[in-house]
Design a protein around this motif. Structure first.
Motif, mmCIF file in Angstrom:
data_model
loop_
_atom_site.group_PDB
_atom_site.id
_atom_site.type_symbol
_atom_site.label_atom_id
_atom_site.label_comp_id
_atom_site.label_asym_id
_atom_site.label_seq_id
_atom_site.Cartn_x
_atom_site.Cartn_y
_atom_site.Cartn_z
ATOM 1 N N LEU A 61 -6.724 5.971 -0.069
ATOM 2 C CA LEU A 61 -5.547 6.413 -0.833
ATOM 3 C C LEU A 61 -5.805 6.349 -2.340
ATOM 4 O O LEU A 61 -5.371 7.233 -3.083
ATOM 5 C CB LEU A 61 -4.338 5.557 -0.468
ATOM 6 C CG LEU A 61 -3.776 5.784 0.930
ATOM 7 C CD1 LEU A 61 -2.741 4.719 1.269
ATOM 8 C CD2 LEU A 61 -3.178 7.180 1.045
ATOM 9 N N GLU A 62 -6.512 5.322 -2.789
ATOM 10 C CA GLU A 62 -6.842 5.218 -4.215
ATOM 11 C C GLU A 62 -7.742 6.377 -4.645
ATOM 12 O O GLU A 62 -7.524 6.971 -5.705
ATOM 13 C CB GLU A 62 -7.535 3.891 -4.510
ATOM 14 C CG GLU A 62 -6.608 2.712 -4.536
ATOM 15 C CD GLU A 62 -7.333 1.407 -4.792
ATOM 16 O OE1 GLU A 62 -6.834 0.633 -5.617
ATOM 17 O OE2 GLU A 62 -8.395 1.161 -4.174
ATOM 18 N N VAL A 111 0.847 -1.190 0.000
ATOM 19 C CA VAL A 111 0.000 0.000 0.000
ATOM 20 C C VAL A 111 0.882 1.241 0.000
ATOM 21 O O VAL A 111 0.672 2.166 -0.779
ATOM 22 C CB VAL A 111 -0.962 0.017 1.219
ATOM 23 C CG1 VAL A 111 -1.609 1.381 1.375
ATOM 24 C CG2 VAL A 111 -2.022 -1.059 1.093
ATOM 25 N N ASP A 112 1.873 1.244 0.875
ATOM 26 C CA ASP A 112 2.775 2.397 0.969
ATOM 27 C C ASP A 112 3.570 2.617 -0.319
ATOM 28 O O ASP A 112 3.940 3.754 -0.633
ATOM 29 C CB ASP A 112 3.721 2.241 2.154
ATOM 30 C CG ASP A 112 2.981 2.278 3.485
ATOM 31 O OD1 ASP A 112 1.864 2.842 3.541
ATOM 32 O OD2 ASP A 112 3.512 1.735 4.471
ATOM 33 N N GLN A 116 -5.686 9.520 -4.886
ATOM 34 C CA GLN A 116 -4.846 9.522 -6.082
ATOM 35 C C GLN A 116 -5.685 9.743 -7.336
ATOM 36 O O GLN A 116 -5.278 10.470 -8.244
ATOM 37 C CB GLN A 116 -4.063 8.219 -6.193
ATOM 38 C CG GLN A 116 -3.058 8.218 -7.330
ATOM 39 C CD GLN A 116 -1.965 9.255 -7.156
ATOM 40 O OE1 GLN A 116 -1.398 9.375 -6.085
ATOM 41 N NE2 GLN A 116 -1.673 10.006 -8.194
ATOM 42 N N GLN A 159 2.313 2.097 -3.223
ATOM 43 C CA GLN A 159 1.256 2.316 -4.217
ATOM 44 C C GLN A 159 1.130 1.155 -5.195
ATOM 45 O O GLN A 159 0.760 1.331 -6.346
ATOM 46 C CB GLN A 159 1.460 3.636 -4.957
ATOM 47 C CG GLN A 159 1.322 4.840 -4.062
ATOM 48 C CD GLN A 159 1.413 6.147 -4.806
ATOM 49 O OE1 GLN A 159 1.808 6.200 -5.969
ATOM 50 N NE2 GLN A 159 1.047 7.216 -4.138
ATOM 51 N N LYS A 160 1.404 -0.043 -4.732
ATOM 52 C CA LYS A 160 1.170 -1.260 -5.512
ATOM 53 C C LYS A 160 -0.160 -1.827 -5.023
ATOM 54 O O LYS A 160 -0.226 -2.843 -4.342
ATOM 55 C CB LYS A 160 2.310 -2.257 -5.310
ATOM 56 C CG LYS A 160 3.617 -1.765 -5.856
ATOM 57 C CD LYS A 160 4.693 -2.797 -5.703
ATOM 58 C CE LYS A 160 5.974 -2.308 -6.370
ATOM 59 N NZ LYS A 160 6.996 -3.342 -6.367
ATOM 60 N N TRP A 161 -1.223 -1.106 -5.371
ATOM 61 C CA TRP A 161 -2.515 -1.337 -4.753
ATOM 62 C C TRP A 161 -3.161 -2.665 -5.110
ATOM 63 O O TRP A 161 -3.763 -3.310 -4.259
ATOM 64 C CB TRP A 161 -3.434 -0.169 -5.050
ATOM 65 C CG TRP A 161 -2.929 1.082 -4.374
ATOM 66 C CD1 TRP A 161 -2.298 1.142 -3.167
ATOM 67 C CD2 TRP A 161 -2.981 2.399 -4.847
ATOM 68 N NE1 TRP A 161 -1.977 2.431 -2.859
ATOM 69 C CE2 TRP A 161 -2.389 3.236 -3.870
ATOM 70 C CE3 TRP A 161 -3.488 2.988 -5.995
ATOM 71 C CZ2 TRP A 161 -2.290 4.604 -4.016
ATOM 72 C CZ3 TRP A 161 -3.395 4.348 -6.138
ATOM 73 C CH2 TRP A 161 -2.797 5.150 -5.159
ATOM 74 N N LEU A 163 -6.561 1.623 2.063
ATOM 75 C CA LEU A 163 -6.213 1.463 0.652
ATOM 76 C C LEU A 163 -7.212 2.188 -0.244
ATOM 77 O O LEU A 163 -6.826 2.940 -1.138
ATOM 78 C CB LEU A 163 -6.166 -0.032 0.303
ATOM 79 C CG LEU A 163 -6.061 -0.421 -1.154
ATOM 80 C CD1 LEU A 163 -4.783 0.107 -1.777
ATOM 81 C CD2 LEU A 163 -6.132 -1.931 -1.294
#
Length: 85
Positions: free
Chosen positions: A60-61, A25-26, A64, A28-30, A57
């Protein structure tokens, strides 16, 4: 020893999947993190902990996506000059 090694030696280690999901997650490999969280649940991780991370998650998505939307907002406007002109 890293998490990949742990999972190689113990492919049912819920905690390793959970921790690797947090790291991803950190980074950004979601999609990878989501898969790790699912595997953690399958291996017996605490559902409440996984749900908390999945909510983080998703937040954050969304953040973004909003940022990308602002950046790319006018990319396809018809009055925008072409890069080929």
């Amino acid at each position: 020893m890293n998490l990949d090694e742990v999972l190689e030696n113990d492919p049912r280690n819920a905690k390793a999947f959970f921790r690797r999901g947090q790291v991803r997650v950190d980074l950004q490999k979601w999609e990878d993190s989501r898969a790790d969280f699912r595997r953690a649940l399958e291996c017996g991780a605490v559902s409440a902990d996984v749900d908390k991370e999945l909510n983080r998650l998703r937040k954050l998505e969304r953040r973004q996506d909003a940022k990308d939307g602002k950046t790319l907002k006018h990319t396809f406007d018809p009055d925008r000059p072409s890069i080929y002109d």
